[in-house]
Design an enzyme around this catalytic site. Sequence first.
Site, PDB file in Angstrom:
ATOM      1  N   ASP A  71       0.842  -1.207   0.000  1.00 47.88           N
ATOM      2  CA  ASP A  71       0.000   0.000   0.000  1.00 47.88           C
ATOM      3  C   ASP A  71       0.877   1.258   0.000  1.00 47.88           C
ATOM      4  O   ASP A  71       0.377   2.384  -0.068  1.00 47.88           O
ATOM      5  CB  ASP A  71      -1.015  -0.004   1.149  1.00 47.88           C
ATOM      6  CG  ASP A  71      -0.379  -0.119   2.518  1.00 47.88           C
ATOM      7  OD1 ASP A  71       0.864  -0.202   2.607  1.00 47.88           O
ATOM      8  OD2 ASP A  71      -1.138  -0.119   3.517  1.00 47.88           O
ATOM      9  N   SER A  72       2.215   1.062   0.011  1.00 47.82           N
ATOM     10  CA  SER A  72       3.140   2.180  -0.219  1.00 47.82           C
ATOM     11  C   SER A  72       2.877   2.810  -1.581  1.00 47.82           C
ATOM     12  O   SER A  72       3.331   3.923  -1.844  1.00 47.82           O
ATOM     13  CB  SER A  72       4.589   1.701  -0.132  1.00 47.82           C
ATOM     14  OG  SER A  72       4.815   0.614  -1.007  1.00 47.82           O
TER      15      SER A  72
ATOM     16  N   LYS B  11      -1.075  -9.413   2.914  1.00 52.70           N
ATOM     17  CA  LYS B  11      -0.262  -8.982   4.066  1.00 52.70           C
ATOM     18  C   LYS B  11      -1.102  -8.063   4.936  1.00 52.70           C
ATOM     19  O   LYS B  11      -1.809  -7.190   4.401  1.00 52.70           O
ATOM     20  CB  LYS B  11       1.011  -8.266   3.596  1.00 52.70           C
ATOM     21  CG  LYS B  11       1.848  -7.721   4.753  1.00 52.70           C
ATOM     22  CD  LYS B  11       3.272  -7.381   4.330  1.00 52.70           C
ATOM     23  CE  LYS B  11       3.431  -6.053   3.643  1.00 52.70           C
ATOM     24  NZ  LYS B  11       2.996  -4.870   4.410  1.00 52.70           N
TER      25      LYS B  11
ATOM     26  N   GLU C 164       9.540  -4.366  10.180  1.00 51.53           N
ATOM     27  CA  GLU C 164       9.992  -3.062   9.665  1.00 51.53           C
ATOM     28  C   GLU C 164      10.460  -2.148  10.794  1.00 51.53           C
ATOM     29  O   GLU C 164       9.846  -2.083  11.867  1.00 51.53           O
ATOM     30  CB  GLU C 164       8.818  -2.383   8.907  1.00 51.53           C
ATOM     31  CG  GLU C 164       9.179  -0.990   8.410  1.00 51.53           C
ATOM     32  CD  GLU C 164       8.203  -0.418   7.391  1.00 51.53           C
ATOM     33  OE1 GLU C 164       7.209  -1.084   7.039  1.00 51.53           O
ATOM     34  OE2 GLU C 164       8.455   0.723   6.941  1.00 51.53           O
TER      35      GLU C 164
ATOM     36  N   GLU D  50      -0.969  -5.640   8.630  1.00 53.85           N
ATOM     37  CA  GLU D  50      -0.143  -5.042   9.674  1.00 53.85           C
ATOM     38  C   GLU D  50      -0.776  -5.297  11.041  1.00 53.85           C
ATOM     39  O   GLU D  50      -1.988  -5.171  11.189  1.00 53.85           O
ATOM     40  CB  GLU D  50      -0.010  -3.531   9.440  1.00 53.85           C
ATOM     41  CG  GLU D  50       0.748  -3.201   8.175  1.00 53.85           C
ATOM     42  CD  GLU D  50       0.947  -1.713   7.944  1.00 53.85           C
ATOM     43  OE1 GLU D  50       0.705  -0.904   8.873  1.00 53.85           O
ATOM     44  OE2 GLU D  50       1.354  -1.351   6.821  1.00 53.85           O
TER      45      GLU D  50
ATOM     46  N   ASP E  61      -1.039  -6.109  -0.150  1.00 56.21           N
ATOM     47  CA  ASP E  61      -1.352  -5.497   1.150  1.00 56.21           C
ATOM     48  C   ASP E  61      -2.849  -5.305   1.297  1.00 56.21           C
ATOM     49  O   ASP E  61      -3.501  -4.784   0.381  1.00 56.21           O
ATOM     50  CB  ASP E  61      -0.711  -4.098   1.232  1.00 56.21           C
ATOM     51  CG  ASP E  61       0.558  -4.091   2.064  1.00 56.21           C
ATOM     52  OD1 ASP E  61       0.781  -5.034   2.838  1.00 56.21           O
ATOM     53  OD2 ASP E  61       1.331  -3.125   1.913  1.00 56.21           O
TER      54      ASP E  61
HETATM   55  O1  KIV Z   1       3.596  -1.084   1.578  1.00 54.90           O
HETATM   56  C1  KIV Z   1       4.755  -1.538   1.463  1.00 54.90           C
HETATM   57  O2  KIV Z   1       5.443  -1.351   0.459  1.00 54.90           O
HETATM   58  C2  KIV Z   1       5.273  -2.325   2.578  1.00 54.90           C
HETATM   59  C3  KIV Z   1       6.743  -2.557   2.618  1.00 54.90           C
HETATM   60  C4  KIV Z   1       7.436  -1.320   3.036  1.00 54.90           C
HETATM   61  C5  KIV Z   1       7.081  -3.714   3.466  1.00 54.90           C
HETATM   62  O3  KIV Z   1       4.540  -2.709   3.425  1.00 54.90           O
END
Ligand code: KIV
Length: 269
Positions: free
Chosen positions: A50-51, A118, A187, A120, A89
Amino acid sequence: MSIIKNDFEKMTITKIKKSKNSKKLTMITAYDALFSNLFKDIADFILVGDSLNMSFAGKNDTLSATLEQMIYHTNAVCTGAPQAFVITDMPFGTYNTKEQALENAIKIYQQTNASAVKVEGGEDKAHIVKHLTSNSIAVVGHIGLMPQYVRSEGGYKVRGKTKEDEEQLIKDAIAIENAGAFCIVVEGVLSNVAQKITKCVDVPVIGIGAGNVTDGQVLVWSDMLGFFDEFKPKFVRRYLDGANLVKQAVNQYRNDVQNASFPSKEEEY
Ligand code: KIV
């Protein structure tokens, strides 16, 4: 000469788990088909992080990424890299309850070819991870500095600086492993603490800003290729001066247009 490493093999969850203590894993983000196609035979897995809300959409944090956007970008990534092990994510606010998490993870599985999602969270999200894995969703955990907590935590803070926090991180890793995650991203954690986390679980730990003591590394592609040149976190190694190369090339193009050297006779019909 091929630059593709010849020991590349397509990843499966079994291979990922087996790589613990035998092979360091390489994860990289991608948000589109162009780049996933470039990374597909090189990285062990591709993360549609989600970056993308920051490096692709230009926002200040990841919190406004939507499930629909993640699905759109995951489809593009899977199209560019059909054989790759792709992780998506789950964005902020899409896994607040276990029912909501399962409904949204099923949407990701049904509408894309992602191999895993993924999420968090540590002990606080273990019941969510358990519900997903009990319903045949493959889950990667994400503990330590969690970008989706940036507003509630009041910033991006390196974790593991106190004994109490170190103990919490170890509890988080164990809770997420016990809930069935096959891999955990750690992280922004002090390296000596990341080492303890890596030793206390049997699943691979993938670090970002956590030293070289983990079972693998993940980097955001636009950071490691130097396309995001406003700020470089300490943990990022730049493998390319992407932003400057692109600016120089576009500047050259403009000069060629202005002096009419582009297109040449060879470039016309
Ligand atoms: O969103 C993302 O790119 C991430 C990485 C920084 C692990 O979660």
